[in-house]
Design a protein around this motif. Structure first.
Motif, short mmCIF file in Angstrom:
data_model
loop_
_atom_site.label_atom_id
_atom_site.label_comp_id
_atom_site.label_asym_id
_atom_site.label_seq_id
_atom_site.Cartn_x
_atom_site.Cartn_y
_atom_site.Cartn_z
N LEU A 72 83.68 19.65 30.39
CA LEU A 72 82.50 18.08 31.09
C LEU A 72 82.02 17.55 30.22
O LEU A 72 81.37 16.28 29.80
CB LEU A 72 80.95 18.22 31.61
CG LEU A 72 81.40 19.79 32.83
CD1 LEU A 72 79.52 19.73 33.80
CD2 LEU A 72 83.04 18.63 34.41
N THR A 73 82.49 17.46 28.29
CA THR A 73 81.73 17.22 27.35
C THR A 73 83.29 16.04 26.84
O THR A 73 84.12 17.15 26.64
CB THR A 73 81.07 17.40 26.47
OG1 THR A 73 80.43 16.70 25.50
CG2 THR A 73 81.82 18.89 25.95
N GLY A 74 83.20 15.59 26.16
CA GLY A 74 84.10 14.52 24.93
C GLY A 74 83.05 14.57 23.20
O GLY A 74 83.79 14.26 22.68
N ASN A 75 81.79 15.35 23.55
CA ASN A 75 81.34 15.15 22.57
C ASN A 75 80.69 16.17 22.27
O ASN A 75 79.13 15.73 22.32
CB ASN A 75 80.78 13.26 22.41
CG ASN A 75 80.29 12.96 21.34
OD1 ASN A 75 80.25 13.65 19.73
ND2 ASN A 75 79.36 12.12 21.13
N PHE A 76 81.01 17.11 21.82
CA PHE A 76 80.11 18.31 21.43
C PHE A 76 79.31 18.43 19.89
O PHE A 76 80.42 17.93 18.89
CB PHE A 76 81.19 19.22 21.49
CG PHE A 76 80.20 21.05 21.50
CD1 PHE A 76 79.48 21.24 21.97
CD2 PHE A 76 81.76 21.93 21.03
CE1 PHE A 76 78.68 22.75 22.21
CE2 PHE A 76 81.57 22.73 20.18
CZ PHE A 76 79.88 23.48 21.02
N HIS A 77 77.96 18.34 20.08
CA HIS A 77 76.98 18.26 18.85
C HIS A 77 76.94 19.18 18.31
O HIS A 77 76.43 20.79 18.66
CB HIS A 77 76.34 17.00 18.44
CG HIS A 77 77.73 15.42 18.82
ND1 HIS A 77 76.38 14.92 18.12
CD2 HIS A 77 78.30 15.59 19.03
CE1 HIS A 77 76.92 13.86 17.76
NE2 HIS A 77 78.34 14.27 18.07
N TYR A 78 76.68 19.41 17.12
CA TYR A 78 76.01 20.66 16.28
C TYR A 78 75.04 20.33 15.64
O TYR A 78 74.77 18.38 15.52
CB TYR A 78 76.91 21.08 14.57
CG TYR A 78 77.22 19.68 13.89
CD1 TYR A 78 76.17 19.00 12.73
CD2 TYR A 78 78.39 19.45 13.64
CE1 TYR A 78 76.05 18.49 12.25
CE2 TYR A 78 78.64 17.93 13.02
CZ TYR A 78 77.62 17.57 12.58
OH TYR A 78 78.14 16.53 11.51
N GLU A 79 73.82 21.14 15.31
CA GLU A 79 72.64 20.39 14.82
C GLU A 79 71.78 21.87 14.48
O GLU A 79 71.35 22.43 14.83
CB GLU A 79 71.64 19.97 16.03
CG GLU A 79 72.15 19.02 16.75
CD GLU A 79 70.81 18.03 17.76
OE1 GLU A 79 70.32 18.79 17.96
OE2 GLU A 79 70.87 17.51 18.50
N ALA A 80 71.85 21.76 12.79
CA ALA A 80 71.37 22.79 12.41
C ALA A 80 69.32 22.86 12.50
O ALA A 80 68.88 21.85 13.02
CB ALA A 80 70.81 22.26 10.70
N GLU A 81 69.48 24.42 12.79
CA GLU A 81 68.13 24.03 12.89
C GLU A 81 67.26 25.37 12.18
O GLU A 81 67.33 26.58 12.47
CB GLU A 81 66.69 24.41 14.71
CG GLU A 81 68.03 23.10 14.93
CD GLU A 81 67.07 22.50 16.25
OE1 GLU A 81 66.67 23.12 16.29
OE2 GLU A 81 67.92 21.89 17.07
#
Length: 233
Positions: A72-81
């Motif tokens: 369902l996505t075309g913009n899959f992001h990373y987020e360092a935490e």
């Protein structure tokens, strides 16, 4: 106790130096907790108190695992935490006592279906479909606070295939770990097994199949995740 069908396996993450694992109860995530990331997302970091969203406990993914590109996505992001592991019951915890509730710390990656998140935000709807999906909470081995001390500062970096994408310092958090714990506990009871993802720096961006994403936090090591094409089912 018996159930009408087999109970799910307890979600858990590794603990450095221990054979026993940390049972995950709930996952809380702090939104926009670095000023530059808040601006990156079109918000003013100086006017908002901390806010939270959640992920299901079974969204956790260990270090070194492969994650399929989600549906369902075309913009899959990373987020360092930086991830905080709670080890003590608490409610309405005072700021001075908050650090006592920390069992340990880990390196995390809050995987995000950014297009679904932004669509929901624009419509005034919850972020669940953008944040709370399968295998979206990468978490490295927890390092106990008694061994590494408490994390107040230190470099936090993320790279994709060796190229640095995020580079900041834990000291840049708008709301510190004790403040997050105290604020959260005013609304809900925190318990051993809770994980708190403390927010991501600026520089978030997309992942595609074939990418290897590495998050590093000074003093805690790294966590690595490889993305692959989603299997047809």
């Amino acid at each position: 106790m018996t159930f009408v069908f087999e109970a799910p396996t307890q979600a858990s993450v590794a603990v450095r130096g221990e054979q026993a694992r940390f049972p995950v109860r709930r996952i809380f995530c702090v939104g926009r907790n670095y000023a530059e990331h808040a601006r990156e997302m079109g918000r003013d970091p100086d006017r908002e108190p901390p806010f939270f969203f959640t992920k299901p406990a079974d969204a956790v993914v260990d270090d070194g695992e492969v994650v399929e590109y989600p549906p369902l996505t075309g913009n899959f992001h990373y987020e360092a935490e930086l991830v905080v592991a709670v080890g003590k019951h608490g409610f309405e915890v005072q700021l001075a006592d908050a650090i006592d509730h920390v069992y340990g710390y880990a390196v995390g990656n809050d995987l995000t279906r950014r297009d679904l998140q932004l669509e929901a935000r624009a419509q005034g709807r919850p972020w669940d479909w953008g944040k709370a999906f399968d295998r979206s909470a990468v978490c490295g081995p927890i390092q106990q606070a008694k061994d590494v001390g408490h994390i107040h500062r230190g470099a936090i970096r993320l790279s994709v295939d060796g190229v640095t994408k995020q580079n900041a310092d834990i000291a840049d958090l708008i709301w510190s770990v004790p403040e997050i714990i105290s604020f959260l506990s005013q609304s809900v009871v925190i318990e051993p097994g809770d994980l708190i993802y403390t927010g991501t720096p600026a520089g978030v961006g997309p992942l595609v199949a074939g990418d290897t994403c590495v998050v590093e936090i000074e003093g805690l090591g790294t966590v690595s995740t490889t993305i692959k094409e989603r299997a047809r089912r």
